[in-house]
Write a protein that holds these residues in place. Structure first.
Motif, PDB file in Angstrom:
ATOM      1  N   ASP A   1      10.248  49.230  62.099  1.00 43.40           N
ATOM      2  CA  ASP A   1      11.297  49.727  62.717  1.00 43.40           C
ATOM      3  C   ASP A   1      12.861  49.126  62.217  1.00 43.40           C
ATOM      4  OD1 ASP A   1      12.239  51.737  64.826  1.00 43.40           O
ATOM      5  OD2 ASP A   1      13.009  49.823  65.799  1.00 43.40           O
ATOM      6  N   GLU A   2      12.705  47.962  61.537  1.00 48.74           N
ATOM      7  CA  GLU A   2      13.671  47.495  60.859  1.00 48.74           C
ATOM      8  C   GLU A   2      14.091  48.345  59.459  1.00 48.74           C
ATOM      9  OE1 GLU A   2      15.796  44.200  60.621  1.00 48.74           O
ATOM     10  OE2 GLU A   2      15.449  45.240  62.567  1.00 48.74           O
ATOM     11  N   TRP A   3      13.068  49.016  59.100  1.00 50.95           N
ATOM     12  CA  TRP A   3      12.990  49.843  57.932  1.00 50.95           C
ATOM     13  C   TRP A   3      13.752  51.138  58.456  1.00 50.95           C
ATOM     14  CZ3 TRP A   3       8.719  52.401  54.569  1.00 50.95           C
ATOM     15  CH2 TRP A   3       9.269  52.714  53.350  1.00 50.95           C
ATOM     16  N   ARG A   4      13.399  51.614  59.666  1.00 50.39           N
ATOM     17  CA  ARG A   4      14.061  52.663  60.233  1.00 50.39           C
ATOM     18  C   ARG A   4      15.563  52.533  60.169  1.00 50.39           C
ATOM     19  NH1 ARG A   4      10.526  55.836  62.569  1.00 50.39           N
ATOM     20  NH2 ARG A   4       9.541  53.925  63.528  1.00 50.39           N
ATOM     21  N   VAL A   5      16.111  51.534  60.606  1.00 48.80           N
ATOM     22  CA  VAL A   5      17.323  51.014  61.113  1.00 48.80           C
ATOM     23  C   VAL A   5      18.145  51.189  59.531  1.00 48.80           C
ATOM     24  CG1 VAL A   5      19.268  49.320  61.892  1.00 48.80           C
ATOM     25  CG2 VAL A   5      17.259  49.690  63.144  1.00 48.80           C
ATOM     26  N   GLU A   6      17.457  50.610  58.859  1.00 53.71           N
ATOM     27  CA  GLU A   6      18.005  50.613  57.415  1.00 53.71           C
ATOM     28  C   GLU A   6      18.076  52.027  56.781  1.00 53.71           C
ATOM     29  OE1 GLU A   6      16.603  48.035  54.053  1.00 53.71           O
ATOM     30  OE2 GLU A   6      15.922  49.640  53.240  1.00 53.71           O
ATOM     31  N   PHE A   7      16.960  52.823  57.037  1.00 54.43           N
ATOM     32  CA  PHE A   7      17.206  54.225  56.610  1.00 54.43           C
ATOM     33  C   PHE A   7      18.088  55.129  57.155  1.00 54.43           C
ATOM     34  CE2 PHE A   7      15.720  58.652  56.887  1.00 54.43           C
ATOM     35  CZ  PHE A   7      14.992  58.975  55.625  1.00 54.43           C
ATOM     36  N   ILE A   8      18.320  54.779  58.555  1.00 57.14           N
ATOM     37  CA  ILE A   8      19.689  55.833  59.079  1.00 57.14           C
ATOM     38  C   ILE A   8      20.947  55.333  58.706  1.00 57.14           C
ATOM     39  CG2 ILE A   8      20.556  56.049  61.335  1.00 57.14           C
ATOM     40  CD1 ILE A   8      17.764  55.905  62.711  1.00 57.14           C
ATOM     41  N   VAL A   9      21.051  54.064  58.438  1.00 59.87           N
ATOM     42  CA  VAL A   9      22.371  53.388  58.215  1.00 59.87           C
ATOM     43  C   VAL A   9      22.529  53.836  56.643  1.00 59.87           C
ATOM     44  CG1 VAL A   9      23.591  51.293  57.525  1.00 59.87           C
ATOM     45  CG2 VAL A   9      22.367  51.505  59.682  1.00 59.87           C
ATOM     46  N   ARG A  10      21.732  53.897  55.688  1.00 55.28           N
ATOM     47  CA  ARG A  10      21.932  54.223  54.382  1.00 55.28           C
ATOM     48  C   ARG A  10      21.914  55.868  54.229  1.00 55.28           C
ATOM     49  NH1 ARG A  10      18.185  49.784  50.950  1.00 55.28           N
ATOM     50  NH2 ARG A  10      19.457  48.016  51.623  1.00 55.28           N
ATOM     51  N   HIS A  11      21.362  56.428  54.979  1.00 52.63           N
ATOM     52  CA  HIS A  11      21.470  57.811  54.879  1.00 52.63           C
ATOM     53  C   HIS A  11      22.822  58.294  55.428  1.00 52.63           C
ATOM     54  CE1 HIS A  11      17.296  57.734  53.583  1.00 52.63           C
ATOM     55  NE2 HIS A  11      17.441  59.079  53.261  1.00 52.63           N
ATOM     56  N   LEU A  12      23.219  57.778  56.590  1.00 51.68           N
ATOM     57  CA  LEU A  12      24.419  58.056  57.107  1.00 51.68           C
ATOM     58  C   LEU A  12      25.827  57.669  56.089  1.00 51.68           C
ATOM     59  CD1 LEU A  12      24.020  57.471  60.867  1.00 51.68           C
ATOM     60  CD2 LEU A  12      24.456  59.792  59.818  1.00 51.68           C
ATOM     61  N   GLN A  13      25.477  56.731  55.557  1.00 51.71           N
ATOM     62  CA  GLN A  13      26.445  56.027  54.682  1.00 51.71           C
ATOM     63  C   GLN A  13      26.986  57.375  53.556  1.00 51.71           C
ATOM     64  OE1 GLN A  13      24.832  52.122  53.113  1.00 51.71           O
ATOM     65  NE2 GLN A  13      27.066  51.743  52.864  1.00 51.71           N
ATOM     66  N   TYR A  14      25.803  57.708  53.110  1.00 49.48           N
ATOM     67  CA  TYR A  14      26.119  58.711  52.060  1.00 49.48           C
ATOM     68  C   TYR A  14      26.458  60.264  52.832  1.00 49.48           C
ATOM     69  CZ  TYR A  14      24.296  56.614  47.763  1.00 49.48           C
ATOM     70  OH  TYR A  14      24.386  55.916  46.723  1.00 49.48           O
ATOM     71  N   VAL A  15      26.282  60.596  54.046  1.00 51.32           N
ATOM     72  CA  VAL A  15      26.695  61.576  54.714  1.00 51.32           C
ATOM     73  C   VAL A  15      28.098  61.389  54.918  1.00 51.32           C
ATOM     74  CG1 VAL A  15      26.931  62.760  56.883  1.00 51.32           C
ATOM     75  CG2 VAL A  15      24.596  61.972  56.147  1.00 51.32           C
ATOM     76  N   HIS A  16      28.363  60.115  55.368  1.00 46.48           N
ATOM     77  CA  HIS A  16      30.033  59.864  55.474  1.00 46.48           C
ATOM     78  C   HIS A  16      30.797  59.933  54.094  1.00 46.48           C
ATOM     79  CE1 HIS A  16      33.456  57.028  55.858  1.00 46.48           C
ATOM     80  NE2 HIS A  16      33.326  57.673  57.216  1.00 46.48           N
ATOM     81  N   ARG A  17      30.091  59.421  53.019  1.00 49.25           N
ATOM     82  CA  ARG A  17      30.792  59.709  51.709  1.00 49.25           C
ATOM     83  C   ARG A  17      30.941  61.246  51.491  1.00 49.25           C
ATOM     84  NH1 ARG A  17      28.942  57.951  45.541  1.00 49.25           N
ATOM     85  NH2 ARG A  17      30.136  55.985  46.135  1.00 49.25           N
ATOM     86  N   ALA A  18      30.015  61.950  51.695  1.00 49.33           N
ATOM     87  CA  ALA A  18      30.126  63.625  51.494  1.00 49.33           C
ATOM     88  C   ALA A  18      31.400  64.063  52.358  1.00 49.33           C
ATOM     89  CB  ALA A  18      28.921  64.141  51.867  1.00 49.33           C
ATOM     90  N   LEU A  19      31.621  63.558  53.473  1.00 48.36           N
ATOM     91  CA  LEU A  19      32.651  63.985  54.470  1.00 48.36           C
ATOM     92  C   LEU A  19      34.020  63.702  53.783  1.00 48.36           C
ATOM     93  CD1 LEU A  19      31.193  62.783  57.902  1.00 48.36           C
ATOM     94  CD2 LEU A  19      32.332  65.096  57.520  1.00 48.36           C
ATOM     95  N   GLU A  20      34.065  62.137  53.477  1.00 44.66           N
ATOM     96  CA  GLU A  20      35.364  61.831  52.667  1.00 44.66           C
ATOM     97  C   GLU A  20      35.537  62.609  51.675  1.00 44.66           C
ATOM     98  OE1 GLU A  20      35.799  57.104  53.159  1.00 44.66           O
ATOM     99  OE2 GLU A  20      34.495  57.806  51.676  1.00 44.66           O
ATOM    100  N   GLU A  21      34.656  63.275  50.888  1.00 43.57           N
ATOM    101  CA  GLU A  21      34.821  63.979  49.693  1.00 43.57           C
ATOM    102  C   GLU A  21      35.118  65.680  50.020  1.00 43.57           C
ATOM    103  OE1 GLU A  21      31.992  63.272  46.625  1.00 43.57           O
ATOM    104  OE2 GLU A  21      32.371  61.113  46.838  1.00 43.57           O
ATOM    105  N   GLY A  22      35.178  65.939  51.523  1.00 43.67           N
ATOM    106  CA  GLY A  22      35.836  66.882  51.715  1.00 43.67           C
ATOM    107  C   GLY A  22      34.502  67.817  52.063  1.00 43.67           C
ATOM    108  N   VAL A  23      33.359  67.398  52.066  1.00 44.55           N
ATOM    109  CA  VAL A  23      32.034  68.398  52.438  1.00 44.55           C
ATOM    110  C   VAL A  23      32.146  68.831  54.049  1.00 44.55           C
ATOM    111  CG1 VAL A  23      29.753  68.913  52.213  1.00 44.55           C
ATOM    112  CG2 VAL A  23      30.987  67.729  50.490  1.00 44.55           C
ATOM    113  N   ASP A  24      32.085  70.129  54.579  1.00 46.81           N
ATOM    114  CA  ASP A  24      32.235  70.284  55.646  1.00 46.81           C
ATOM    115  C   ASP A  24      30.899  70.061  56.643  1.00 46.81           C
ATOM    116  OD1 ASP A  24      32.902  71.409  58.202  1.00 46.81           O
ATOM    117  OD2 ASP A  24      32.787  73.463  57.393  1.00 46.81           O
ATOM    118  N   VAL A  25      30.530  68.818  56.671  1.00 47.97           N
ATOM    119  CA  VAL A  25      29.206  68.536  57.610  1.00 47.97           C
ATOM    120  C   VAL A  25      29.716  68.371  58.918  1.00 47.97           C
ATOM    121  CG1 VAL A  25      27.310  67.039  57.464  1.00 47.97           C
ATOM    122  CG2 VAL A  25      28.770  66.830  55.453  1.00 47.97           C
TER     123      VAL A  25
END
Ligand code: FCB
Length: 418
Positions: A330-354
């Protein structure tokens, strides 16, 4: 640094009817499970048909703001032409309950399963059968209230490939000519649904979008990866929007319809290798870039960002409608979520309409041909007692959802240096 998500951004979880409800006796999967053609029986699954109130309580308590689930067509029409009002009311109650608890519902109309009577008529292989789909969709359009976001199909290309190319899912067919016909019919079915639903609902489609990379730098592998990306990731969307569907071997004229939003399911990175073989032009396999999940998939968080960037070309609102990991760690799950959300956040910052992110899955559940072994859930399910127990990741994700923020400690402890 903490990462903040915009107001209105939905943090939710996803499931599908056959995988959690249990006793879905009227569909093709159940039939093939019973006759032993599929390796695992779904049986009572998570018993969510009866326990949905408990599931909604858990979501609300954990702080999740949205829930994507599917309507089981075969419960609404267990027999041809005879809708089951009780089943419709059941889904209406679920929607009402979600709204009461401040959880935004998102519905999927087709998530892989078919009513058995419809499958027996040839399912989506035959254009003439689309009228039955039309009746189902119209009934939904006339009755359900309190929901805006509706997806017509979940992962149409996964369905087509697993059911008609690889032949590992019902109806176990290996026929690319038939496969692309089915794909064209799914586009027609989407168009019917769009017409019936658009206006009262915001209608989208959910695409599985693996990140395909060439197996080598050779021109042939690069071309093959591009072809796979086009056929698997884009052809259906392009067909819906342009009226021309480019299949595996032929092109098809389909009605031009529309999309109010795009759903993207992202799980993994795959590599594509060109081969010289009279029956196939390429091989697609896991990219093997590190530790594998219990599905045998490599984890590659940057792929979610690449997918969002690529989809942003359609200039539609995008939801990450599924993203998750099968693991007991489950620690890996936490890591998985945080890392994928970091990249979602980056897309948002670059103007992608998520507009939102839905973790797959709320609960451990019946993972199709893999059965109950893979554990995708934020919440652990005991399949004997149906007891639900939130894992640590469920609370961590709840914190992110409630605050719309990934706190600094989480980024530092689990994140990547982007
Ligand atoms: C997706 C499906 C979903 C689930 C996850 C793991 O392809 O939409 O039902 O099985 O994979």
């Amino acid at each position: 640094m903490q990462l903040k998500f915009p107001e209105g951004f939905l943090f939710g979880t996803a499931t599908s009817a056959h995988q959690v409800e249990g006793e879905n006796r009227w569909n093709d999967w159940w039939y093939y499970e019973e006759i032993g053609r599929l390796p695992h029986k779904s049986g009572r699954a998570c018993n969510s048909w009866e326990m949905y109130g408990r599931d909604v309580d858990l979501m609300a308590g954990l702080g999740y703001g949205a829930y994507r689930f599917s309507i089981e067509w075969s419960r609404i029409f267990p027999e041809e032409g005879k809708p089951n009002e009780g089943a419709l009311m059941h889904y209406q109650r679920m929607i009402d309950l979600l709204n009461e608890r401040g959880i935004t519902p998102m519905l999927t109309l087709h998530h892989f399963t078919l009513p058995m009577w419809f499958a027996a008529k040839g399912g989506f292989e035959r254009k003439e059968n689309l009228e039955y789909w039309g009746r189902y969709v119209e009934l939904i359009a006339e009755t359900l209230e309190g929901v805006k976001l509706v997806a017509t199909f979940n992962e149409p290309m996964v369905y087509v490939v697993a059911s008609y190319v690889d032949g590992t899912w019902p109806p176990f067919t290996k026929n690319p000519l038939k496969a692309e016909k089915v794909a064209a019919n799914l586009i027609r079915a989407h168009a019917m649904a769009y017409e019936a639903l658009h206006g009262r609902f915001r209608v989208g489609i959910v695409k599985n979008r693996p990140y395909f990379v060439p197996a080598s730098e050779s021109e042939r592998d690069r071309k093959a990866a591009e072809e796979v990306d086009h056929t698997f990731n884009r052809a259906i969307i392009d067909g819906i929007l342009t009226g021309r569907f480019k299949g595996f071997l032929r092109s098809f004229d389909v009605p031009v319809s529309g999309l109010d939003w795009l759903g993207m399911n992202y799980y993994n990175i795959m590599r594509v290798r060109a081969v010289r073989n009279p029956f196939r032009r390429f091989v697609v396999e896991d990219a093997d870039v590190g530790r594998k999940t219990d599905m045998g998939w490599s984890v590659y968080p940057r792929g979610i960002y690449e997918g969002l960037r690529a989809f942003s070309e359609y200039a539609l609102p995008i939801y990450v409608t599924e993203n998750g990991i099968a693991t007991l760690d489950d620690e890996w799950r936490v890591e998985f979520i945080v890392r994928h959300l970091q990249y979602v956040h980056r897309a948002l910052e670059e103007g992608v309409d998520v507009r939102g992110y839905f973790y797959w899955s709320l609960l451990d559940n019946y993972e199709w041909a893999e059965g109950f072994r893979p554990r995708f859930g934020l919440i652990e399910v005991n399949y004997d007692t149906f007891e639900r127990r939130p894992r640590r990741s469920a609370y961590v994700y709840g914190g992110i959802a409630r605050e719309r923020t990934i706190r600094e400690g989480l980024v530092e402890g689990y994140g990547l240096k982007l």
